[in-house]
Enzyme design. Sequence first.
Site, PDB file in Angstrom:
ATOM      1  N   THR A   1      68.397  -9.359  55.412  1.00 60.23           N
ATOM      2  CA  THR A   1      69.521  -9.705  55.959  1.00 60.23           C
ATOM      3  C   THR A   1      69.595  -9.099  57.342  1.00 60.23           C
ATOM      4  O   THR A   1      69.140  -8.069  57.447  1.00 60.23           O
ATOM      5  CB  THR A   1      70.688  -9.287  55.140  1.00 60.23           C
ATOM      6  OG1 THR A   1      71.902  -9.443  55.909  1.00 60.23           O
ATOM      7  CG2 THR A   1      70.603  -8.044  54.770  1.00 60.23           C
TER       8      THR A   1
ATOM      9  N   TYR B   1      76.004  -2.944  51.576  1.00 57.14           N
ATOM     10  CA  TYR B   1      75.099  -4.240  51.430  1.00 57.14           C
ATOM     11  C   TYR B   1      74.011  -4.136  52.272  1.00 57.14           C
ATOM     12  O   TYR B   1      72.730  -4.354  51.564  1.00 57.14           O
ATOM     13  CB  TYR B   1      75.923  -5.451  51.585  1.00 57.14           C
ATOM     14  CG  TYR B   1      75.013  -6.842  51.715  1.00 57.14           C
ATOM     15  CD1 TYR B   1      74.490  -7.282  50.701  1.00 57.14           C
ATOM     16  CD2 TYR B   1      74.816  -7.451  52.940  1.00 57.14           C
ATOM     17  CE1 TYR B   1      73.802  -8.689  50.730  1.00 57.14           C
ATOM     18  CE2 TYR B   1      74.422  -8.552  53.076  1.00 57.14           C
ATOM     19  CZ  TYR B   1      73.592  -9.041  51.953  1.00 57.14           C
ATOM     20  OH  TYR B   1      72.610 -10.215  52.213  1.00 57.14           O
TER      21      TYR B   1
HETATM   22  N1  LIG Z   1      74.163 -16.842  52.326  1.00 58.50           N
HETATM   23  C1  LIG Z   1      73.924 -15.937  53.511  1.00 58.50           C
HETATM   24  O1  LIG Z   1      74.103 -16.102  54.650  1.00 58.50           O
HETATM   25  C2  LIG Z   1      72.710 -14.592  53.458  1.00 58.50           C
HETATM   26  C3  LIG Z   1      72.628 -14.022  54.771  1.00 58.50           C
HETATM   27  C4  LIG Z   1      71.616 -12.909  54.753  1.00 58.50           C
HETATM   28  C5  LIG Z   1      70.908 -12.742  53.277  1.00 58.50           C
HETATM   29  N2  LIG Z   1      71.278 -13.614  52.186  1.00 58.50           N
HETATM   30  C6  LIG Z   1      70.574 -13.152  51.142  1.00 58.50           C
HETATM   31  O2  LIG Z   1      70.082 -14.443  50.446  1.00 58.50           O
HETATM   32  C7  LIG Z   1      69.981 -14.257  49.089  1.00 58.50           C
HETATM   33  C8  LIG Z   1      70.841 -15.459  48.460  1.00 58.50           C
HETATM   34  O3  LIG Z   1      72.177 -15.391  48.885  1.00 58.50           O
HETATM   35  P1  LIG Z   1      73.205 -16.760  48.438  1.00 58.50           P
HETATM   36  O4  LIG Z   1      73.968 -16.919  49.693  1.00 58.50           O
HETATM   37  O5  LIG Z   1      72.331 -17.929  47.987  1.00 58.50           O
HETATM   38  O6  LIG Z   1      74.044 -15.897  47.105  1.00 58.50           O
HETATM   39  P2  LIG Z   1      74.706 -16.361  45.820  1.00 58.50           P
HETATM   40  O7  LIG Z   1      75.677 -15.545  45.292  1.00 58.50           O
HETATM   41  O8  LIG Z   1      74.769 -17.914  45.934  1.00 58.50           O
HETATM   42  O9  LIG Z   1      73.232 -16.409  45.023  1.00 58.50           O
HETATM   43  C9  LIG Z   1      72.650 -15.156  44.438  1.00 58.50           C
HETATM   44  C10 LIG Z   1      71.943 -15.570  42.879  1.00 58.50           C
HETATM   45  O10 LIG Z   1      71.556 -14.458  42.391  1.00 58.50           O
HETATM   46  C11 LIG Z   1      72.178 -14.405  41.136  1.00 58.50           C
HETATM   47  N3  LIG Z   1      71.925 -12.784  40.899  1.00 58.50           N
HETATM   48  C12 LIG Z   1      72.719 -11.981  41.401  1.00 58.50           C
HETATM   49  N4  LIG Z   1      72.310 -10.661  40.932  1.00 58.50           N
HETATM   50  C13 LIG Z   1      71.216 -11.028  39.821  1.00 58.50           C
HETATM   51  C14 LIG Z   1      70.673 -10.233  39.036  1.00 58.50           C
HETATM   52  N5  LIG Z   1      70.839  -8.918  38.839  1.00 58.50           N
HETATM   53  N6  LIG Z   1      69.617 -10.656  38.215  1.00 58.50           N
HETATM   54  C15 LIG Z   1      69.539 -12.168  38.074  1.00 58.50           C
HETATM   55  N7  LIG Z   1      70.049 -13.054  39.064  1.00 58.50           N
HETATM   56  C16 LIG Z   1      71.289 -12.461  40.034  1.00 58.50           C
HETATM   57  C17 LIG Z   1      73.319 -14.888  41.293  1.00 58.50           C
HETATM   58  O11 LIG Z   1      73.863 -15.387  39.915  1.00 58.50           O
HETATM   59  C18 LIG Z   1      73.072 -16.139  42.052  1.00 58.50           C
HETATM   60  O12 LIG Z   1      72.479 -17.244  41.360  1.00 58.50           O
HETATM   61  C19 LIG Z   1      70.641 -13.030  48.681  1.00 58.50           C
HETATM   62  O13 LIG Z   1      69.582 -11.988  48.384  1.00 58.50           O
HETATM   63  C20 LIG Z   1      71.442 -12.584  50.101  1.00 58.50           C
HETATM   64  O14 LIG Z   1      71.596 -11.028  50.225  1.00 58.50           O
HETATM   65  C21 LIG Z   1      71.987 -14.501  52.265  1.00 58.50           C
END
Ligand SMILES: NC(=O)c1ccc[n+]([C@@H]2O[C@H](COP(=O)([O-])OP(=O)(O)OC[C@H]3O[C@@H](n4cnc5c(N)ncnc54)[C@H](O)[C@@H]3O)[C@@H](O)[C@H]2O)c1
Length: 335
Positions: free
Chosen positions: A120, A144
């Site tokens: 991120t 985070y």
């Molecule tokens: N959305 C953004 O703008 C953004 C920006 C930077 C980085 N990210 C990264 O992208 C990734 C996905 O983010 P997202 O926006 O799709 O979030 P999201 O919350 O929609 O998806 C995360 C998924 O991981 C699962 N999860 C969480 N902890 C878990 C665990 N311990 N074991 C198994 N499953 C687990 C959740 O149930 C969910 O399905 C993350 O790693 C996040 O840090 C997202």
Amino acid sequence: MPPESVLVTGGAGYIGSHAVRQLLDAGHRVVVVDDLSTGHRWAVDQRATLQVGSVGDRPFLDQVIAAHGVGAVLHFAAATVVPESVAQPLRYYRNNTAGSLSLLEACRHAGIGRFIFSSTAAVYGAAGGERVSEDAATVPINPYGQSKLMCEQMLADTHHAVGGDFRYVALRYFNVAGARLDGELGQATPRATHLVKVACEAACGRRPSVTVFGTDFETADGTGVRDYIHVEDLVRAHLDALAYLDGGGEPVTLNCGYGRGYSVREVLATVRQLSGVNFPIEEGPRRPGDPAAIVADASRIGPVLGWRPLHAELATICQTAYEWECRGLPGRAVE
Ligand SMILES: NC(=O)c1ccc[n+]([C@@H]2O[C@H](COP(=O)([O-])OP(=O)(O)OC[C@H]3O[C@@H](n4cnc5c(N)ncnc54)[C@H](O)[C@@H]3O)[C@@H](O)[C@H]2O)c1
């Protein structure tokens, strides 16, 4: 031996579910590990196998990896809410850092040598007004970002220790938004704080108003500036990264953004305009852990991975998100 599978952790979540779909469409076999803490069973394409459990559960991971012949990992699973990480830091270190540690140990145990990590822009902290390159200092200003930076360090150290037996691509996402152009997938993260989603919820009548957190930042209009990237472009970078690793590519850390920033007010104006709904906008104080502006220097990813953005217009990002939001989630009627 069955053909190799790609393990997608967090594949029931927003970005992960889009990745599962693109991987399947490209001909990969996919197994998803997700604890459904913020993800949804319905979001996982039926051609993939969903295994419900946590990446923190080593015996469970060992069993899934062995049963499915996992050869590569895309690791999306994480808790992702910045203010929540400030209030509950240990939860973030456990889920994101310790969870990734458990997954990395399972990969090493099984001899899996290709790993793509969801990092991120939060690793850069308050990077200032310039575009931030991958070489910029990493000084997260919230747990985070710190929890993710520690994962990057584990990846680098693991490669350092074992060389070509473990190679990775760490993708530092900027602000991911939008939905599939066919309207079949989009963001359904509960209690999402992402601006484009929140604005679209307001435009669809699902929330009474949108609050702008901070109007006194040192930016052109006083509101926070971010680099928004369409989820389908972002996910394609993962498929390009997998091909890069398949081709023997060396470990690399890359920004995923378009290299241009929009303010909160600009995003809200775009959603108001395309929806024709002048939802109320309220002004509130800054949230803890939010930098004023963060925009990618996105010059490296194209040459390294052969990645090319296809949906870079803010209007496309907001339009697809709006259409997804108005459709309503499966099993929930549009109000
Ligand atoms: N959305 C953004 O703008 C953004 C920006 C930077 C980085 N990210 C990264 O992208 C990734 C996905 O983010 P997202 O926006 O799709 O979030 P999201 O919350 O929609 O998806 C995360 C998924 O991981 C699962 N999860 C969480 N902890 C878990 C665990 N311990 N074991 C198994 N499953 C687990 C959740 O149930 C969910 O399905 C993350 O790693 C996040 O840090 C997202």
